[in-house]
Design a protein around this motif. Structure first.
Motif: not given
Length: 94
Positions: A19-20, A23-24, A27
């Motif tokens: 998930s991280r 998200t990166k 972005w």
């Protein structure tokens, strides 16, 4: 798309890292779209009469952004390879 909890109290270690990573990546996509939207012509709905030239217009604006704006991020080749390996591993969790 990040995985949802599906009734669990929290994500597993792998799901949280996946998930991280997503998200990166998102972005950077949103930051690049934001740069395009700063141009008045591209921030609004483009009229139908401009459909024939919209691809050229986008390429022109992107070329100007690439020439005169700083990069969003800079990485060396080993970092790109590591990120690619992580993306391939995390893809199997999705």
């Amino acid at each position: 798309m990040p995985s949802y909890l599906k009734g669990k109290p929290q994500h597993s270690f792998e799901e949280a890292n996946s998930s991280r990573l997503i998200t990166k990546i998102i972005w950077f996509i949103e930051a690049a779209n934001g740069r395009l939207k700063r141009w008045k012509y591209l921030s609004n709905i483009v009229p139908n009469r401009d459909i024939k030239t919209i691809e050229k217009d986008y390429k022109f604006v992107c070329a100007l952004i690439n020439k005169y704006r700083p990069q969003l991020a800079s990485t060396n080749d080993s970092e790109k390879v590591d990120l690619y390996k992580q993306m391939v591993v995390f893809k199997s969790f999705g």
